[in-house]
Design an enzyme around this catalytic site. Structure first.
Site, short mmCIF file in Angstrom:
data_model
loop_
_atom_site.label_atom_id
_atom_site.label_comp_id
_atom_site.label_asym_id
_atom_site.label_seq_id
_atom_site.Cartn_x
_atom_site.Cartn_y
_atom_site.Cartn_z
N CYS A 1 41.56 43.90 27.10
CA CYS A 1 42.68 44.47 27.85
C CYS A 1 44.00 44.09 27.20
O CYS A 1 44.94 44.89 27.20
CB CYS A 1 42.64 44.03 29.31
SG CYS A 1 42.57 42.26 29.52
N GLU B 1 43.94 44.21 38.10
CA GLU B 1 44.12 43.81 36.70
C GLU B 1 43.58 44.95 35.86
O GLU B 1 42.36 45.11 35.73
CB GLU B 1 43.32 42.52 36.42
CG GLU B 1 43.79 41.31 37.20
CD GLU B 1 45.14 40.79 36.73
OE1 GLU B 1 45.58 41.18 35.63
OE2 GLU B 1 45.77 40.04 37.48
P1 NAD Z 1 36.07 50.53 35.00
O1 NAD Z 1 37.35 50.84 35.67
O2 NAD Z 1 35.23 51.65 34.53
O3 NAD Z 1 35.12 49.67 35.96
C1 NAD Z 1 35.51 48.40 36.46
C2 NAD Z 1 34.64 48.06 37.65
O4 NAD Z 1 34.93 48.95 38.72
C3 NAD Z 1 33.13 48.16 37.40
O5 NAD Z 1 32.49 47.09 38.04
C4 NAD Z 1 32.78 49.48 38.06
O6 NAD Z 1 31.44 49.56 38.50
C5 NAD Z 1 33.72 49.48 39.26
N1 NAD Z 1 34.00 50.80 39.82
C6 NAD Z 1 33.96 52.00 39.21
N2 NAD Z 1 34.30 52.99 40.08
C7 NAD Z 1 34.55 52.38 41.27
C8 NAD Z 1 34.95 52.85 42.55
N3 NAD Z 1 35.17 54.15 42.78
N4 NAD Z 1 35.12 51.95 43.54
C9 NAD Z 1 34.93 50.63 43.31
N5 NAD Z 1 34.54 50.12 42.11
C10 NAD Z 1 34.36 50.99 41.11
O7 NAD Z 1 36.44 49.55 33.82
P2 NAD Z 1 35.50 48.95 32.69
O8 NAD Z 1 35.15 50.05 31.74
O9 NAD Z 1 34.39 48.15 33.29
O10 NAD Z 1 36.48 47.91 31.98
C11 NAD Z 1 37.40 48.29 31.01
C12 NAD Z 1 38.80 48.37 31.58
O11 NAD Z 1 39.12 47.13 32.18
C13 NAD Z 1 39.84 48.58 30.51
O12 NAD Z 1 40.82 49.47 30.98
C14 NAD Z 1 40.42 47.19 30.32
O13 NAD Z 1 41.71 47.18 29.79
C15 NAD Z 1 40.38 46.67 31.72
N6 NAD Z 1 40.44 45.21 31.75
C16 NAD Z 1 41.55 44.61 32.28
C17 NAD Z 1 41.64 43.21 32.28
C18 NAD Z 1 42.84 42.53 32.86
O14 NAD Z 1 42.75 41.35 33.13
N7 NAD Z 1 43.97 43.18 33.06
C19 NAD Z 1 40.59 42.45 31.79
C20 NAD Z 1 39.49 43.09 31.27
C21 NAD Z 1 39.41 44.47 31.27
#
Ligand code: NAD
Length: 504
Positions: A279, A245
């Site tokens: 998002c 997502e």
């Molecule tokens: P992010 O991608 O920076 O991090 C998301 C999660 O992934 C965090 O828990 C982080 O610690 C983890 N992570 C980071 N690197 C990783 C790796 N190499 N391996 C495994 N896990 C790892 O995103 P964010 O800044 O926390 O959230 C914002 C983003 O999320 C935006 O792009 C937003 O649009 C999206 N989002 C999508 C939805 C949806 O339902 N489609 C909902 C909310 C947010």
């Protein structure tokens, strides 16, 4: 304020990290960084718990999930305060987010049996002697990796549905919101003390990577498209399936016959609520040229009344992730450098950690503010000939998450909604699809794949199991070496009668 963790930390205490209040930079709590071995231990405990949880009846799981829902509802004030402290969002927004999560736990708990239980399917003429059933069995252990922007609602779309489908869950919240994640896990343990069915691992990307490589049966990831690619690469090592997502660049279309006041009000909220850190937030608006100027005036009026701040009357809070402010700044600067114009706000709206509302017009479609996720309280507005052109521009994006259409003509609105290459579209309202638990939620392209919520969300965390049971001996046994040429001829004749007819 220092939160003590009631969920178990790693067996070998080591590195830690702090969770900060984004408005004040005050340390809220300190959490352990789970290393590879720590994650493996948690997953092993989850594996045992999953056998107990999967062995419960549908009713027993439903009762426990509803008890959790009721617990969260009763403590909504406490949880909302924690969400506010870790993300900076207004209390009312935090409460609304939790309310939506509660609705999803309720739906998942009450509908899991109906959607996933064994059911008979028609066996067809060739297999008439068999009873055929399909059922959806739990996968085992699901790893949920969450973001910070909706730290209750977003991961709950995976956690509640995975639990309702009979799986144990290991949850790694964002490193920005570990206290909220910890609260959710401890509250579940209070109502389900028998086994660690929902556990917490804390840390940044590396901990998420350990979880993705740990051999869990599925990863439910929510975050950015860039991170999703890294998680997918980690999952690939064990062929661990994944639901992704990711972000969006949601378009908002306004037809010439739209209710412009309602559209401006919805666009303002869709672009600015939670500081645009949504998002499915509105990032691009395409307006029929006949009403472009009237709409823009109304939108500017509404957006200029909205104010970020730390006080309780503020409409939205600080940018939760400090680094995101640089992205917002780059997008505004790029749009202005390419000939864009700011109708309200601009680079001066950035007053760290806050960013005031920004409307940009005359922004070329290839600008970053139009093509990349901004994740801030900014919106581009452009005129289009009609809904068709709006759909074309909306679809010219690598993202495909949510969308909005405002139009009075129901047929035209529904046709545009169907043509938009988004996973979800709201007509004459904004983001309303997220509040209907029976509707699947997810995107395509850079917005990810797979679905949470609704029946598809339950099946996402289950393994379809097909069973045929022979009820009587077949007149012709095709799966035997004693089959004769005559048997085969009989069946080919039958196939010709059934399937060989010419279609015009
Ligand atoms: P992010 O991608 O920076 O991090 C998301 C999660 O992934 C965090 O828990 C982080 O610690 C983890 N992570 C980071 N690197 C990783 C790796 N190499 N391996 C495994 N896990 C790892 O995103 P964010 O800044 O926390 O959230 C914002 C983003 O999320 C935006 O792009 C937003 O649009 C999206 N989002 C999508 C939805 C949806 O339902 N489609 C909902 C909310 C947010």
């Amino acid at each position: 304020m220092v939160t003590t963790l009631r969920t178990p930390g790693p067996a070998r205490p080591g590195e830690t990290f702090d969770s900060l209040n984004p408005a004040t930079s005050e340390v809220i709590a300190t959490f352990p960084v789970f290393g590879e071995d720590d994650v493996a231990e948690v997953v092993a405990r989850a594996r045992e718990a999953s056998a107990w949880w999967a062995g419960l009846s549908w009713k027993d799981r439903r009762t426990r999930l509803l008890a959790w829902k009721s617990h969260i509802t009763r403590y909504i004030g406490r949880l909302a305060e924690l969400v506010r402290t870790e993300t900076g969002k207004p209390l009312a927004d935090a409460q609304l987010e939790i309310l939506l999560a509660i609705v999803h736990i309720d739906w998942a708990a009450r509908n899991a049996q109906r959607v996933l239980r064994p059911r008979r399917v028609r066996s067809g003429l060739i297999a008439l002697n068999h009873a055929a059933t399909v059922e959806y069995q739990p996968l085992g252990v699901v790893g949920v990796i969450g973001p910070w922007n909706y730290p209750v609602f977003t991961p709950m779309g995976s956690i509640a549905y995975a639990l309702a489908a009979g799986n144990a869950v290991v949850f790694k919240p964002s490193e920005l919101t570990p206290a909220v994640g910890g609260w959710l896990v401890s509250s579940f343990a209070e109502v389900v003390p028998e086994a660690p069915v929902l556990q917490l691992v804390t840390g940044a990307g590396a901990t998420g990577g350990h979880l993705a490589r740990s051999g869990v049966n599925k990863i439910a990831f929510t975050g950015s498209a860039g991170t999703a690619k890294k998680v997918m690469a980690a999952c690939a090592e064990n062929l661990t399936p994944m639901v992704a997502e990711c972000g969006g660049k949601d378009a908002f279309l306004v037809a010439a016959d739209a209710d412009l006041d309602a559209a401006a009000d919805a666009a303002a909220w869709g672009a600015l609520s939670n500081g645009g850190q949504t998002c499915v937030g509105v990032e691009r608006v395409y307006v029929a040229e006949d009403v472009y100027h009237s709409f823009l005036d109304k939108l500017a009026d509404r957006m200029s009344e909205v104010r970020p701040g730390e006080d309780r009357e503020a409409h939205y809070g600080p940018m939760t992730l400090p680094g995101q402010i640089d992205v917002i700044e780059r997008h505004i600067a790029d749009a202005l450098a390419r000939g864009g114009r700011s109708v309200i706000g601009g680079l001066a709206s950035i007053r760290k950690p806050f960013v005031g509302p920004v409307i940009l017009t005359d922004v070329p479609e290839e600008s970053r503010a139009v093509t990349e996720e901004t994740f801030g309280p900014t919106v581009t507005v452009a005129p289009v000939a009609n809904l068709d052109e709006g759909v074309r521009l909306a679809n010219a994006s690598n993202y495909g998450l949510g969308a909005t259409v405002f139009a009075r003509n129901k047929k035209a609105a529904m046709a545009a909604a169907r043509s938009l290459r988004s996973g979800m579209t709201a007509v004459n309202s904004v983001i309303s699809f997220a509040s209907v638990p029976a509707l699947p939620f997810g995107g395509s392209g850079d917005s990810g794949f797979g679905r949470i919520h609704g029946p598809d969300g339950l099946r996402e965390f289950a393994r379809p199991k097909s069973i045929t049971r022979q009820r009587m001996r077949p007149p012709v046994n095709l799966t035997s070496f004693s089959r004769t040429d005559q048997d085969l001829r009989k069946i080919l004749n039958l196939a010709t009668i059934l399937h060989g007819r010419r279609y015009k």
